[in-house]
Design a protein around this motif. Structure first.
Motif, PDB file in Angstrom:
ATOM      1  N   VAL A  77       0.903  -1.311  -0.013  1.00 24.15           N
ATOM      2  CA  VAL A  77      -0.006  -0.108   0.111  1.00 24.15           C
ATOM      3  C   VAL A  77       0.923   1.316  -0.129  1.00 24.15           C
ATOM      4  CG1 VAL A  77      -1.726   1.195   1.430  1.00 24.15           C
ATOM      5  CG2 VAL A  77      -2.029  -1.159   0.950  1.00 24.15           C
ATOM      6  N   ASP A  78       2.037   1.280   0.730  1.00 28.30           N
ATOM      7  CA  ASP A  78       2.787   2.215   0.615  1.00 28.30           C
ATOM      8  C   ASP A  78       3.415   2.763  -0.658  1.00 28.30           C
ATOM      9  OD1 ASP A  78       2.537   2.796   3.369  1.00 28.30           O
ATOM     10  OD2 ASP A  78       4.018   1.947   4.019  1.00 28.30           O
ATOM     11  N   ALA A  79       3.706   1.437  -1.148  1.00 28.25           N
ATOM     12  CA  ALA A  79       4.239   1.557  -2.496  1.00 28.25           C
ATOM     13  C   ALA A  79       3.382   2.167  -3.538  1.00 28.25           C
ATOM     14  CB  ALA A  79       4.979   0.499  -3.302  1.00 28.25           C
ATOM     15  N   LEU A  80       1.852   1.818  -3.286  1.00 27.65           N
ATOM     16  CA  LEU A  80       0.940   2.398  -4.087  1.00 27.65           C
ATOM     17  C   LEU A  80       0.875   3.665  -4.237  1.00 27.65           C
ATOM     18  CD1 LEU A  80      -1.704   1.480  -5.946  1.00 27.65           C
ATOM     19  CD2 LEU A  80      -2.791   1.725  -4.045  1.00 27.65           C
ATOM     20  N   LEU A  81       0.792   4.122  -2.832  1.00 26.73           N
ATOM     21  CA  LEU A  81       0.842   5.728  -2.643  1.00 26.73           C
ATOM     22  C   LEU A  81       1.895   6.405  -3.119  1.00 26.73           C
ATOM     23  CD1 LEU A  81      -0.617   5.769   0.965  1.00 26.73           C
ATOM     24  CD2 LEU A  81      -1.817   6.015  -1.274  1.00 26.73           C
ATOM     25  N   ALA A  82       3.188   6.083  -3.320  1.00 27.11           N
ATOM     26  CA  ALA A  82       4.183   6.411  -3.608  1.00 27.11           C
ATOM     27  C   ALA A  82       4.350   6.703  -5.345  1.00 27.11           C
ATOM     28  CB  ALA A  82       5.621   5.958  -3.186  1.00 27.11           C
ATOM     29  N   MET A  83       3.258   5.933  -5.983  1.00 32.36           N
ATOM     30  CA  MET A  83       3.472   5.730  -7.278  1.00 32.36           C
ATOM     31  C   MET A  83       3.265   7.148  -8.147  1.00 32.36           C
ATOM     32  SD  MET A  83       1.472   2.204  -8.458  1.00 32.36           S
ATOM     33  CE  MET A  83       1.499   2.546 -10.256  1.00 32.36           C
ATOM     34  N   ASP A  84       3.835   7.073  -9.132  1.00 31.81           N
ATOM     35  CA  ASP A  84       3.638   8.422  -9.992  1.00 31.81           C
ATOM     36  C   ASP A  84       2.534   8.042 -11.125  1.00 31.81           C
ATOM     37  OD1 ASP A  84       3.747  10.726 -11.352  1.00 31.81           O
ATOM     38  OD2 ASP A  84       5.587  10.400 -12.550  1.00 31.81           O
ATOM     39  N   ALA A  85       1.319   8.130 -10.462  1.00 30.59           N
ATOM     40  CA  ALA A  85       0.166   7.722 -11.309  1.00 30.59           C
ATOM     41  C   ALA A  85      -1.096   8.345 -10.914  1.00 30.59           C
ATOM     42  CB  ALA A  85      -0.087   6.161 -11.229  1.00 30.59           C
ATOM     43  N   ASP A  86      -1.978   8.717 -11.667  1.00 31.60           N
ATOM     44  CA  ASP A  86      -3.407   9.324 -11.409  1.00 31.60           C
ATOM     45  C   ASP A  86      -4.242   8.315 -10.415  1.00 31.60           C
ATOM     46  OD1 ASP A  86      -5.865   7.997 -12.753  1.00 31.60           O
ATOM     47  OD2 ASP A  86      -4.032   7.695 -14.044  1.00 31.60           O
ATOM     48  N   PRO A  87      -4.948   9.039  -9.465  1.00 25.38           N
ATOM     49  CA  PRO A  87      -5.668   8.316  -8.437  1.00 25.38           C
ATOM     50  C   PRO A  87      -6.528   7.188  -9.025  1.00 25.38           C
ATOM     51  CG  PRO A  87      -6.077  10.632  -8.227  1.00 25.38           C
ATOM     52  CD  PRO A  87      -5.022  10.712  -9.594  1.00 25.38           C
ATOM     53  N   LYS A  90      -4.309   4.174  -9.685  1.00 27.05           N
ATOM     54  CA  LYS A  90      -3.913   3.653  -8.225  1.00 27.05           C
ATOM     55  C   LYS A  90      -5.191   2.690  -7.653  1.00 27.05           C
ATOM     56  CE  LYS A  90      -0.648   7.263  -6.864  1.00 27.05           C
ATOM     57  NZ  LYS A  90      -0.166   8.463  -5.770  1.00 27.05           N
ATOM     58  N   LEU A  91      -6.400   3.354  -7.647  1.00 24.62           N
ATOM     59  CA  LEU A  91      -7.353   2.549  -7.044  1.00 24.62           C
ATOM     60  C   LEU A  91      -7.606   1.183  -7.844  1.00 24.62           C
ATOM     61  CD1 LEU A  91      -9.590   2.466  -5.275  1.00 24.62           C
ATOM     62  CD2 LEU A  91     -11.134   3.692  -6.718  1.00 24.62           C
ATOM     63  N   ARG A  92      -7.627   1.353  -9.150  1.00 29.84           N
ATOM     64  CA  ARG A  92      -7.704  -0.103  -9.867  1.00 29.84           C
ATOM     65  C   ARG A  92      -6.574  -0.755  -9.543  1.00 29.84           C
ATOM     66  NH1 ARG A  92     -11.677  -0.598 -13.529  1.00 29.84           N
ATOM     67  NH2 ARG A  92     -12.767   1.190 -14.209  1.00 29.84           N
ATOM     68  N   ILE A  93      -5.204  -0.409  -9.456  1.00 29.26           N
ATOM     69  CA  ILE A  93      -4.309  -1.421  -9.380  1.00 29.26           C
ATOM     70  C   ILE A  93      -4.477  -1.975  -7.706  1.00 29.26           C
ATOM     71  CG2 ILE A  93      -1.687  -1.300  -8.463  1.00 29.26           C
ATOM     72  CD1 ILE A  93      -1.274   0.541 -10.579  1.00 29.26           C
ATOM     73  N   HIS A  94      -4.881  -1.062  -6.757  1.00 24.95           N
ATOM     74  CA  HIS A  94      -5.143  -1.685  -5.277  1.00 24.95           C
ATOM     75  C   HIS A  94      -6.340  -2.498  -5.548  1.00 24.95           C
ATOM     76  CE1 HIS A  94      -5.307  -1.854  -1.063  1.00 24.95           C
ATOM     77  NE2 HIS A  94      -6.662  -1.404  -1.070  1.00 24.95           N
ATOM     78  N   MET A  95      -7.336  -2.331  -5.961  1.00 27.28           N
ATOM     79  CA  MET A  95      -8.609  -3.410  -6.122  1.00 27.28           C
ATOM     80  C   MET A  95      -8.153  -4.747  -6.672  1.00 27.28           C
ATOM     81  SD  MET A  95     -11.417  -2.044  -5.097  1.00 27.28           S
ATOM     82  CE  MET A  95     -10.120  -1.305  -3.932  1.00 27.28           C
ATOM     83  N   ALA A  96      -7.156  -4.758  -7.704  1.00 23.86           N
ATOM     84  CA  ALA A  96      -6.679  -5.970  -8.288  1.00 23.86           C
ATOM     85  C   ALA A  96      -5.694  -6.713  -7.151  1.00 23.86           C
ATOM     86  CB  ALA A  96      -6.042  -5.674  -9.404  1.00 23.86           C
ATOM     87  N   LYS A 141      -5.838   8.925   2.207  1.00 24.78           N
ATOM     88  CA  LYS A 141      -4.835   9.629   1.494  1.00 24.78           C
ATOM     89  C   LYS A 141      -5.279   9.456  -0.207  1.00 24.78           C
ATOM     90  CE  LYS A 141      -0.853   9.314   4.560  1.00 24.78           C
ATOM     91  NZ  LYS A 141       0.509   8.982   4.892  1.00 24.78           N
ATOM     92  N   LEU A 142      -5.534   8.296  -0.167  1.00 26.84           N
ATOM     93  CA  LEU A 142      -5.893   7.870  -1.851  1.00 26.84           C
ATOM     94  C   LEU A 142      -7.029   8.453  -2.186  1.00 26.84           C
ATOM     95  CD1 LEU A 142      -5.488   6.424  -4.454  1.00 26.84           C
ATOM     96  CD2 LEU A 142      -6.318   4.315  -3.455  1.00 26.84           C
ATOM     97  N   ILE A 143      -8.152   8.497  -1.459  1.00 28.55           N
ATOM     98  CA  ILE A 143      -9.346   9.465  -1.632  1.00 28.55           C
ATOM     99  C   ILE A 143      -9.284  10.698  -1.700  1.00 28.55           C
ATOM    100  CG2 ILE A 143     -11.754   9.677  -0.668  1.00 28.55           C
ATOM    101  CD1 ILE A 143     -11.594   6.847   0.306  1.00 28.55           C
ATOM    102  N   GLY A 144      -8.370  11.098  -0.818  1.00 26.85           N
ATOM    103  CA  GLY A 144      -8.246  12.588  -0.770  1.00 26.85           C
ATOM    104  C   GLY A 144      -7.462  13.036  -1.909  1.00 26.85           C
ATOM    105  N   GLU A 145      -6.589  12.264  -2.595  1.00 32.77           N
ATOM    106  CA  GLU A 145      -5.899  12.495  -3.785  1.00 32.77           C
ATOM    107  C   GLU A 145      -6.861  12.582  -4.921  1.00 32.77           C
ATOM    108  OE1 GLU A 145      -2.820   9.915  -4.991  1.00 32.77           O
ATOM    109  OE2 GLU A 145      -1.535  10.405  -3.034  1.00 32.77           O
ATOM    110  N   GLY A 146      -7.614  11.780  -5.040  1.00 37.02           N
ATOM    111  CA  GLY A 146      -8.677  11.781  -6.080  1.00 37.02           C
ATOM    112  C   GLY A 146      -9.879  12.650  -5.742  1.00 37.02           C
ATOM    113  N   VAL A 147     -10.262  13.196  -4.696  1.00 36.25           N
ATOM    114  CA  VAL A 147     -11.179  14.355  -4.518  1.00 36.25           C
ATOM    115  C   VAL A 147     -10.466  15.721  -5.090  1.00 36.25           C
ATOM    116  CG1 VAL A 147     -12.267  15.747  -2.597  1.00 36.25           C
ATOM    117  CG2 VAL A 147     -12.452  13.367  -2.733  1.00 36.25           C
ATOM    118  N   ALA A 148      -9.102  15.863  -4.624  1.00 40.51           N
ATOM    119  CA  ALA A 148      -8.370  17.013  -4.936  1.00 40.51           C
ATOM    120  C   ALA A 148      -8.145  17.134  -6.567  1.00 40.51           C
ATOM    121  CB  ALA A 148      -6.978  16.881  -4.340  1.00 40.51           C
ATOM    122  N   ALA A 149      -8.274  15.914  -7.247  1.00 43.58           N
ATOM    123  CA  ALA A 149      -8.103  15.966  -8.778  1.00 43.58           C
ATOM    124  C   ALA A 149      -9.288  16.159  -9.380  1.00 43.58           C
ATOM    125  CB  ALA A 149      -7.444  14.504  -9.212  1.00 43.58           C
ATOM    126  N   GLY A 150     -10.299  16.019  -8.682  1.00 42.53           N
ATOM    127  CA  GLY A 150     -11.517  16.216  -9.318  1.00 42.53           C
ATOM    128  C   GLY A 150     -12.185  14.872  -9.761  1.00 42.53           C
TER     129      GLY A 150
END
Length: 211
Positions: A77-87, A90-96, A141-150
């Motif tokens: 999960v930490d590695a996921l949050l550090a990824m240079d990817a859009d929210p 990241k969410l789809r990677i995490h679900m998988a 944090k992940l949800i916050g990133e997505g909210v901030a990105a709209g």
């Protein structure tokens, strides 16, 4: 020429890991969250007294197994949050990854919940602080990133946890439902892949900002 003899430390590490690996395999195969020490000894080929030597008792063995598996989850999960990817990516990677983890070790969440329920309050709190709160924080944090990105709705991270983990946990402990309703109780890779896509689509569709 004969190879150098293995060090005492490496032999101990191998024996300890074998006990953990065997316990994990037994729980996966039996869809259970406990093990018989006599059966563990039989399947690992090691004396059951080694459980006391390495872990203190069976509870210590199970706690060590939880620590190993959950630390791996949190590192991922930490590695996921550090990824240079859009929210959304990241969410789809995490679900998988959630589905893959439950497929590999379906007992992990149920076993942790049992420990938290049965331990003394101080130890139960330590387990929650160590393994559950970091995951909730990551979701925040992940949800916050997505909210901030709209792209995400402002979803409660705690409810999101119950939705995602609860759904996967329920599915991978559903052998009886499959046996009596679908005529089989095999959670194979094909079914895993179908469920991975299904859960991913449902969760992502539910959190996206609707046009």
């Amino acid at each position: 020429m004969a190879g150098e003899p293995a060090s005492t430390e490496s032999v101990a590490t191998d024996a300890r890991s074998l006990l953990l690996d065997t316990a994990s395999e037994m729980m996966c195969a039996g869809d259970i969250i406990d093990v018989s020490l006599s059966e563990l000894s039989k399947q690992s080929g090691l004396n059951s007294a080694l459980v006391k030597y390495y872990f203190g008792n069976k509870a210590g063995l199970l706690k060590a197994l939880i620590e190993r598996e959950w630390q791996a989850i949190l590192r991922s999960v930490d590695a996921l949050l550090a990824m240079d990817a859009d929210p959304v990516t990241k969410l789809r990677i995490h679900m998988a990854k959630v589905v893959d983890n439950f497929f590999r070790t379906p007992y992990v969440h149920r076993l942790l919940m049992r420990m938290i329920r049965e331990e003394e309050p101080d130890e139960a709190q330590r387990l929650a602080d160590t393994y559950l709160k970091p995951l909730l924080s990551a979701y925040d944090k992940l949800i916050g990133e997505g909210v901030a990105a709209g792209v995400f709705r402002p979803v409660d991270p705690q409810l999101f946890y119950f939705t995602v983990i609860g759904a996967a946990d329920r599915f991978f402990s559903a052998r009886l439902v499959l046996r009596y309703c679908a005529g089989h109780d095999v959670l194979d890779e094909s079914l895993r892949d179908r469920y991975r896509t299904h859960l991913n689509d449902f969760v992502v569709a539910g959190i996206l900002v609707q046009p």
